[in-house]
Design a protein around this motif. Structure first.
Motif, PDB file in Angstrom:
ATOM      1  N   SER A  83      20.874 -83.894   0.485  1.00  0.00           N
ATOM      2  CA  SER A  83      20.990 -82.443   0.324  1.00  0.00           C
ATOM      3  C   SER A  83      22.159 -82.162  -0.614  1.00  0.00           C
ATOM      4  O   SER A  83      23.259 -82.626  -0.386  1.00  0.00           O
ATOM      5  CB  SER A  83      21.182 -81.745   1.674  1.00  0.00           C
ATOM      6  OG  SER A  83      22.226 -82.348   2.413  1.00  0.00           O
ATOM      7  N   LEU A 111      16.952 -80.038  -1.071  1.00  0.00           N
ATOM      8  CA  LEU A 111      16.978 -80.629   0.256  1.00  0.00           C
ATOM      9  C   LEU A 111      15.749 -81.519   0.391  1.00  0.00           C
ATOM     10  O   LEU A 111      14.610 -81.035   0.378  1.00  0.00           O
ATOM     11  CB  LEU A 111      16.992 -79.529   1.322  1.00  0.00           C
ATOM     12  CG  LEU A 111      17.081 -79.932   2.784  1.00  0.00           C
ATOM     13  CD1 LEU A 111      18.196 -80.931   3.047  1.00  0.00           C
ATOM     14  CD2 LEU A 111      17.289 -78.695   3.642  1.00  0.00           C
ATOM     15  N   MET A 127      22.807 -73.632   0.266  1.00  0.00           N
ATOM     16  CA  MET A 127      22.265 -74.651   1.158  1.00  0.00           C
ATOM     17  C   MET A 127      21.795 -74.031   2.465  1.00  0.00           C
ATOM     18  O   MET A 127      20.766 -74.440   3.013  1.00  0.00           O
ATOM     19  CB  MET A 127      23.303 -75.747   1.429  1.00  0.00           C
ATOM     20  CG  MET A 127      22.749 -76.899   2.259  1.00  0.00           C
ATOM     21  SD  MET A 127      21.208 -77.659   1.634  1.00  0.00           S
ATOM     22  CE  MET A 127      21.755 -78.334   0.077  1.00  0.00           C
ATOM     23  N   HIS A 140      18.054 -74.479   3.597  1.00  0.00           N
ATOM     24  CA  HIS A 140      17.816 -75.159   4.867  1.00  0.00           C
ATOM     25  C   HIS A 140      16.895 -74.341   5.758  1.00  0.00           C
ATOM     26  O   HIS A 140      15.959 -74.874   6.371  1.00  0.00           O
ATOM     27  CB  HIS A 140      19.141 -75.446   5.588  1.00  0.00           C
ATOM     28  CG  HIS A 140      18.941 -75.919   6.981  1.00  0.00           C
ATOM     29  ND1 HIS A 140      18.891 -75.049   8.051  1.00  0.00           N
ATOM     30  CD2 HIS A 140      18.722 -77.155   7.487  1.00  0.00           C
ATOM     31  CE1 HIS A 140      18.660 -75.742   9.153  1.00  0.00           C
ATOM     32  NE2 HIS A 140      18.564 -77.020   8.847  1.00  0.00           N
ATOM     33  N   THR A 149      13.388 -74.589   4.434  1.00  0.00           N
ATOM     34  CA  THR A 149      12.879 -75.954   4.588  1.00  0.00           C
ATOM     35  C   THR A 149      12.538 -76.250   6.039  1.00  0.00           C
ATOM     36  O   THR A 149      11.493 -76.837   6.340  1.00  0.00           O
ATOM     37  CB  THR A 149      13.913 -76.963   4.043  1.00  0.00           C
ATOM     38  OG1 THR A 149      14.196 -76.646   2.678  1.00  0.00           O
ATOM     39  CG2 THR A 149      13.393 -78.389   4.114  1.00  0.00           C
ATOM     40  N   LEU A 166      15.587 -82.663  10.100  1.00  0.00           N
ATOM     41  CA  LEU A 166      16.466 -81.534   9.770  1.00  0.00           C
ATOM     42  C   LEU A 166      17.112 -80.987  11.042  1.00  0.00           C
ATOM     43  O   LEU A 166      16.436 -80.808  12.053  1.00  0.00           O
ATOM     44  CB  LEU A 166      15.674 -80.426   9.085  1.00  0.00           C
ATOM     45  CG  LEU A 166      15.058 -80.805   7.746  1.00  0.00           C
ATOM     46  CD1 LEU A 166      14.016 -79.783   7.338  1.00  0.00           C
ATOM     47  CD2 LEU A 166      16.144 -80.929   6.703  1.00  0.00           C
ATOM     48  N   ALA A 169      22.016 -75.535   9.570  1.00  0.00           N
ATOM     49  CA  ALA A 169      22.450 -76.266   8.372  1.00  0.00           C
ATOM     50  C   ALA A 169      23.770 -76.991   8.631  1.00  0.00           C
ATOM     51  O   ALA A 169      24.717 -76.406   9.151  1.00  0.00           O
ATOM     52  CB  ALA A 169      22.603 -75.316   7.191  1.00  0.00           C
TER      53      ALA A 169
END
Length: 173
Positions: free
Chosen positions: A83, A92, A133, A137, A140, A155, A159
């Protein structure tokens, strides 16, 4: 979102970005179309028309992350498989084994989420990289859950913004 960039509106990549994106990933994985991508959403700015930021998903090859170095103004974060965020982008990478993806129990789908600014709006601060990010995140993780990836593709629920490796730009605040 307005604390990150000036936003006029959020435009999903279709009627249901998360559902459509997961369906396109499934179809492209099964076809073996490693170059196919899916537009998750666009964020449209207040100052002029057109997309400010695009979030999309596609596939990656292991060499894409094995050979990846760190560029100016980038941070590497503590999330799998890799990431990276800069002031104008974030990536990511994760692996997805899912009953929805035929054959992924033997060969996991290698999926990358991308956040890219279409035009410059931000300075290269740690806060901006962390915000990029965090947004990527969230998108994602939503796609990994919709795809029913085993263990959500590795994951975390939130985050992980621990910086494992930082560039030498040091415009930190």
């Amino acid at each position: 979102m307005e604390s990150v960039f000036p936003v006029a509106k959020f435009r999903p990549g279709g009627l249901n970005g998360k559902k459509r994106t997961s369906e396109e990933i499934k179809e492209n994985y099964e076809k073996g179309d490693e170059f196919a991508g899916s537009n998750f959403c666009q964020i449209v700015g207040t100052e002029r028309p057109g997309p400010l930021v695009k979030l999309s998903f596609g596939f990656y090859e292991p060499l894409d992350i094995e050979d990846a170095g760190i560029s100016f103004n980038e941070n590497v974060y503590g999330m799998p498989a890799r990431s990276v965020a800069a002031s104008d982008s974030a990536y990511l990478y994760f692996e997805c084994a899912s009953p929805r993806l035929d054959g992924s129990d033997e060969q996991a789908a290698l999926i990358v989420g991308r956040l890219r600014y279409e035009r410059k709006t931000a300075e290269g601060t740690l806060a901006q990289r962390d915000a990029n990010m965090t947004i990527l995140h969230a998108a994602t993780l939503a796609v990994a859950k919709k795809l029913e990836c085993e263990n959500d593709g590795g994951l975390p629920a939130k985050a992980d913004l621990r910086v494992l490796e930082a560039s030498n730009s040091d415009k930190e605040q």
